[in-house]
Design an enzyme around this catalytic site. Structure first.
Site, PDB file in Angstrom:
ATOM      1  N   LYS A 193      25.342  38.140  54.580  1.00  0.00           N
ATOM      2  CA  LYS A 193      24.801  37.535  53.459  1.00  0.00           C
ATOM      3  C   LYS A 193      25.012  35.849  53.144  1.00  0.00           C
ATOM      4  O   LYS A 193      26.820  35.888  52.605  1.00  0.00           O
ATOM      5  CB  LYS A 193      25.573  38.120  52.019  1.00  0.00           C
ATOM      6  CG  LYS A 193      24.283  38.134  50.824  1.00  0.00           C
ATOM      7  CD  LYS A 193      25.430  38.388  49.915  1.00  0.00           C
ATOM      8  CE  LYS A 193      26.129  36.706  49.273  1.00  0.00           C
ATOM      9  NZ  LYS A 193      25.558  35.538  48.873  1.00  0.00           N
ATOM     10  N   SER A 247      36.056  32.494  46.985  1.00  0.00           N
ATOM     11  CA  SER A 247      37.156  32.139  45.840  1.00  0.00           C
ATOM     12  C   SER A 247      38.010  33.520  45.916  1.00  0.00           C
ATOM     13  O   SER A 247      37.422  34.385  46.601  1.00  0.00           O
ATOM     14  CB  SER A 247      36.837  31.882  43.979  1.00  0.00           C
ATOM     15  OG  SER A 247      35.416  33.010  44.540  1.00  0.00           O
ATOM     16  N   THR A 248      39.290  33.090  45.574  1.00  0.00           N
ATOM     17  CA  THR A 248      40.205  34.562  44.911  1.00  0.00           C
ATOM     18  C   THR A 248      39.115  35.197  44.219  1.00  0.00           C
ATOM     19  O   THR A 248      39.441  36.553  44.566  1.00  0.00           O
ATOM     20  CB  THR A 248      41.747  33.819  45.017  1.00  0.00           C
ATOM     21  OG1 THR A 248      42.180  33.117  46.058  1.00  0.00           O
ATOM     22  CG2 THR A 248      42.093  35.248  44.436  1.00  0.00           C
ATOM     23  N   GLU A 269      39.227  35.456  53.475  1.00  0.00           N
ATOM     24  CA  GLU A 269      39.539  34.104  53.451  1.00  0.00           C
ATOM     25  C   GLU A 269      39.824  33.492  52.147  1.00  0.00           C
ATOM     26  O   GLU A 269      38.515  33.121  52.102  1.00  0.00           O
ATOM     27  CB  GLU A 269      39.563  33.670  54.966  1.00  0.00           C
ATOM     28  CG  GLU A 269      39.847  32.427  55.441  1.00  0.00           C
ATOM     29  CD  GLU A 269      39.500  31.022  54.330  1.00  0.00           C
ATOM     30  OE1 GLU A 269      39.803  30.414  54.350  1.00  0.00           O
ATOM     31  OE2 GLU A 269      38.089  30.007  55.009  1.00  0.00           O
ATOM     32  N   CYS A 303      38.631  24.668  51.983  1.00  0.00           N
ATOM     33  CA  CYS A 303      39.808  25.629  51.732  1.00  0.00           C
ATOM     34  C   CYS A 303      41.160  25.520  51.646  1.00  0.00           C
ATOM     35  O   CYS A 303      42.343  25.745  51.224  1.00  0.00           O
ATOM     36  CB  CYS A 303      39.072  26.933  52.240  1.00  0.00           C
ATOM     37  SG  CYS A 303      39.503  27.106  54.075  1.00  0.00           S
ATOM     38  N   GLU A 400      43.124  25.561  42.106  1.00  0.00           N
ATOM     39  CA  GLU A 400      41.900  24.603  43.076  1.00  0.00           C
ATOM     40  C   GLU A 400      40.805  23.605  42.750  1.00  0.00           C
ATOM     41  O   GLU A 400      40.389  24.761  41.719  1.00  0.00           O
ATOM     42  CB  GLU A 400      41.020  26.588  44.267  1.00  0.00           C
ATOM     43  CG  GLU A 400      40.875  25.596  45.445  1.00  0.00           C
ATOM     44  CD  GLU A 400      39.823  26.420  46.309  1.00  0.00           C
ATOM     45  OE1 GLU A 400      40.213  27.748  46.056  1.00  0.00           O
ATOM     46  OE2 GLU A 400      40.154  26.551  47.816  1.00  0.00           O
TER      47      GLU A 400
HETATM   48  P1  NAI Z   1      32.174  32.572  45.130  1.00  0.00           P
HETATM   49  O1  NAI Z   1      33.732  33.004  45.847  1.00  0.00           O
HETATM   50  O2  NAI Z   1      32.105  33.279  43.928  1.00  0.00           O
HETATM   51  O3  NAI Z   1      31.298  32.703  46.236  1.00  0.00           O
HETATM   52  C1  NAI Z   1      30.879  32.740  47.542  1.00  0.00           C
HETATM   53  C2  NAI Z   1      30.101  33.796  48.282  1.00  0.00           C
HETATM   54  O4  NAI Z   1      30.358  35.202  47.581  1.00  0.00           O
HETATM   55  C3  NAI Z   1      28.956  33.773  48.115  1.00  0.00           C
HETATM   56  O5  NAI Z   1      28.095  33.757  49.119  1.00  0.00           O
HETATM   57  C4  NAI Z   1      28.781  34.397  47.134  1.00  0.00           C
HETATM   58  O6  NAI Z   1      27.211  35.009  46.964  1.00  0.00           O
HETATM   59  C5  NAI Z   1      29.572  35.432  47.147  1.00  0.00           C
HETATM   60  N1  NAI Z   1      29.647  36.294  46.251  1.00  0.00           N
HETATM   61  C6  NAI Z   1      29.967  35.987  44.347  1.00  0.00           C
HETATM   62  N2  NAI Z   1      30.116  36.949  43.269  1.00  0.00           N
HETATM   63  C7  NAI Z   1      30.079  37.870  45.219  1.00  0.00           C
HETATM   64  C8  NAI Z   1      30.631  39.737  44.282  1.00  0.00           C
HETATM   65  N3  NAI Z   1      30.567  39.873  43.202  1.00  0.00           N
HETATM   66  N4  NAI Z   1      30.660  39.942  45.277  1.00  0.00           N
HETATM   67  C9  NAI Z   1      30.167  39.971  46.993  1.00  0.00           C
HETATM   68  N5  NAI Z   1      29.812  38.490  46.938  1.00  0.00           N
HETATM   69  C10 NAI Z   1      30.238  37.600  45.774  1.00  0.00           C
HETATM   70  O7  NAI Z   1      32.040  31.279  45.314  1.00  0.00           O
HETATM   71  P2  NAI Z   1      32.033  30.059  44.284  1.00  0.00           P
HETATM   72  O8  NAI Z   1      31.232  30.624  43.017  1.00  0.00           O
HETATM   73  O9  NAI Z   1      30.420  29.276  44.894  1.00  0.00           O
HETATM   74  O10 NAI Z   1      32.595  28.910  44.292  1.00  0.00           O
HETATM   75  C11 NAI Z   1      33.769  28.503  43.596  1.00  0.00           C
HETATM   76  C12 NAI Z   1      35.373  28.055  43.530  1.00  0.00           C
HETATM   77  O11 NAI Z   1      36.017  29.168  44.921  1.00  0.00           O
HETATM   78  C13 NAI Z   1      35.233  27.244  44.290  1.00  0.00           C
HETATM   79  O12 NAI Z   1      34.783  25.883  43.464  1.00  0.00           O
HETATM   80  C14 NAI Z   1      36.078  26.784  45.436  1.00  0.00           C
HETATM   81  O13 NAI Z   1      37.434  26.988  44.140  1.00  0.00           O
HETATM   82  C15 NAI Z   1      35.977  28.232  45.751  1.00  0.00           C
HETATM   83  N6  NAI Z   1      35.874  28.699  46.842  1.00  0.00           N
HETATM   84  C16 NAI Z   1      36.646  28.455  48.163  1.00  0.00           C
HETATM   85  C17 NAI Z   1      36.512  28.675  48.844  1.00  0.00           C
HETATM   86  C18 NAI Z   1      36.433  28.140  50.822  1.00  0.00           C
HETATM   87  O14 NAI Z   1      36.309  28.185  51.879  1.00  0.00           O
HETATM   88  N7  NAI Z   1      37.870  29.416  50.713  1.00  0.00           N
HETATM   89  C19 NAI Z   1      34.360  28.652  49.625  1.00  0.00           C
HETATM   90  C20 NAI Z   1      33.821  28.546  48.354  1.00  0.00           C
HETATM   91  C21 NAI Z   1      34.012  28.587  47.188  1.00  0.00           C
HETATM   92 MG    MG Z   2      31.344  32.583  42.012  1.00  0.00          MG
END
Ligand code: NAI
Ligand code: MG
Length: 506
Positions: A193, A247-248, A269, A303, A400
């Site tokens: 996904k 995200s965490t 991660e 990250c 973050e």
């Molecule tokens: P997110 O963690 O919500 O999104 C990452 C992935 O998780 C996407 O594919 C999203 O569709 C999926 N996702 C979202 N909600 C989900 C759920 N309930 N169940 C399963 N999968 C789900 O991150 P978002 O909202 O795009 O960004 C918010 C913050 O997260 C950023 O500002 C950053 O701080 C952090 N982040 C960290 C990353 C890293 O590389 N460690 C990458 C992206 C975001």
């Molecule tokens: Mg999100």
């Protein structure tokens, strides 16, 4: 809706076609029950590039069933390691062939400079696939002596099964390959996904999966909203493992869904608030260059972004001067402009989020020594911003940000430096700059992070493990360590001589 879209890629000066359906069983198909679409934007222009099908929970069921069938028939234990290796190498070759086209598509949807996408993200992804192709026929267990006479035991490292892989938008192709490569190497099948913000390159890579000759169902791609497709994968009773980067807060939800459904294996991660320590013996120019890379690379959407820097008192003023002039050299602009070192932030949401932090830093009394001003042009551009005079309670120091926003503090002693660095719930990366070898050894041992960089920063290698301590994650990607995330171990106890007398004579 149409199942392909033509997207002009500017540098090659041609149109490429991208399939916009869900990729299941080696075909692009519509959703079984949803007419929702995901709009993909160019963050440099704020314009829509394409719309793709948004998969539903029912589509996840179809994809999981396809992956299960492949696992039981054409993949998993039904195919040799060298055949898996051959296909993975083929896929790497095709990505290498199409690197420029994929890079431009990545830039259009994510914003990063084309050369960065092509030479770093895609270059690294090709290497990653080849690295794990090398492992595919080298998966070995142990033979274990049990009693030297009548018994022996051995272990098999079996593929865990059907894997849900949920990836973010900051490195769409790179995170795809980090997830896909070790899973394929050991014989797992995949429902991928991609992020709803950047699904286009995962769809384009799916075409290459067919061309490489993978059997149907081995890799499936379902673009979907996180709370829909991501949640369905995490809660699915027939998914054996879920791997996630993001995200965490979302990581927590995924783990909870896994716990409440079938206790699937989870690797996470997650985010970070990674510190860098600048000691007085450091080569300050080099430390500044690595620090600039740490916070400006990928426009801070990283990250491991080195978003907190602590500098020893005796070199504080000198280092700030060098750092500010070094970071000032960063050119943030359109990823298709060759002079650009960093692109826009990926989305309006991310842009607003980062500005929220910059405004909070100002309101909480931190001092802006670089940036912090809006451009008021089209595109989600944020120039590198540096705050000094921070304290540990400020939002910009604790949370973050995921943008090019750096906080700088100071310390007197090594002990104080380590305490400041470790004063966080995260533990992904950490850096230290010093020419005192004993200090480097001591401090690298004390830093609570999954990766510690000494006299460098943000450099990863496919054969070195990567992952978080504390709330930055569970499990490790890359290196031989990642293979453990995708295998489950079976112990076979073999009797070659013992006759059992029943009932037991005790
Ligand atoms: P997110 O963690 O919500 O999104 C990452 C992935 O998780 C996407 O594919 C999203 O569709 C999926 N996702 C979202 N909600 C989900 C759920 N309930 N169940 C399963 N999968 C789900 O991150 P978002 O909202 O795009 O960004 C918010 C913050 O997260 C950023 O500002 C950053 O701080 C952090 N982040 C960290 C990353 C890293 O590389 N460690 C990458 C992206 C975001
Ligand atoms: Mg999100």
């Amino acid at each position: 809706m149409a199942h392909t879209v033509k997207i002009p890629v500017p540098a090659l000066n041609k149109e490429i076609s991208v399939s916009t359906g869900l990729f299941i069983n080696n075909e692009f198909v519509p959703s079984v029950d949803s007419s929702e679409v995901i709009q993909c934007f160019n963050p440099a222009t704020e314009e829509v590039i394409a719309s793709v099908v948004a998969g539903s929970a029912k589509d996840i069921d179809v994809a999981v069933a396809a992956a299960r069938t492949a696992f039981k028939t054409t993949w998993g234990k039904n195919v040799t390691g060298w055949e898996r290796s051959r296909l993975m190498n083929k896929l790497a070759d095709l990505i290498e062939r199409d690197a420029q086209e994929l890079a431009e598509l990545e830039t259009l949807n994510n914003g990063k400079p084309v050369a960065v996408a092509r030479d770093f993200d895609i270059g690294d992804s090709i290497q990653c696939l080849r690295y794990y192709a090398g492992w595919a026929d080298k998966i070995t267990g142990q033979t274990i002596e049990v009693d030297n006479k009548s018994k022996m035991a051995f272990t098999r490292h079996e593929p865990i099964g059907v894997c849900g892989q949920i990836i973010p938008w900051n490195y769409p192709i790179n995170m795809w390959s980090w997830k896909v490569a070790p899973a394929l190497a050991v014989g797992c099948t995949i429902v991928m996904k991609p992020s709803e913000i950047t699904p286009l390159t995962a769809l384009k890579l799916s075409e290459l999966v067919v061309e490489a000759g993978f059997p149907p169902g081995v890799i499936n791609t379902v673009p979907s909203l996180g709370p829909v497709g991501g949640a369905a994968l995490s809660a699915h009773p027939d998914v054996d493992k879920v791997a996630f980067t993001g995200s965490t807060i979302t990581g927590r939800k995924i783990m909870e869904a896994a716990a409440k459904s079938n206790l699937k294996k989870v690797s996470l991660e997650l985010g970070g608030k990674s510190p860098q320590l600048i000691f007085e013996s450091a080569d300050l120019k080099q430390a500044a260059a690595w620090s600039a890379l740490g916070i400006c690379y990928n426009t801070g959407q990283d990250c491991t972004a080195g978003s907190r820097i602590y500098v020893q008192d005796s070199v504080y003023d000198k280092f700030i001067d060098i750092l500010v002039s070094t970071v000032k050299e960063t050119v943030i602009g359109d990823g298709f402009d060759k002079s650009t070192g960093g692109g826009p932030l990926v989305s309006k949401a991310q842009f607003d989020r980062v500005w929220g932090y910059i405004d909070a830093g100002k309101a909480e009394g931190a001092k802006v020594v670089l940036g912090g001003e809006r451009r008021n042009t089209k595109g989600y551009f944020v120039d590198p911003t540096i705050f000094t005079d921070v304290n540990s309670d400020m939002k910009i120091v604790k949370e973050e940000i995921f943008g090019p926003v750096l906080s700088i503090g100071r310390f007197k002693t090594e002990e104080e430096a380590v305490a400041l660095a470790n004063n966080t719930t995260y533990g992904l990366g950490a850096g230290l700059h010093s020419t005192d070898a004993s200090q480097c050894m001591r401090v690298s041992g004390l830093l609570e992070a999954g990766t510690v960089w000494v006299n460098q920063y943000n450099v990863l290698s496919n054969n070195v493990p990567f992952g978080g301590k504390k709330q930055s994650g569970i499990g490790r990607e890359l290196g031989s360590y990642a293979l453990e995330e995708y295998t489950s171990i079976k112990a076979v106890h073999w009797n070659i001589g013992e006759k059992l007398q029943w009932p037991l004579s005790l």
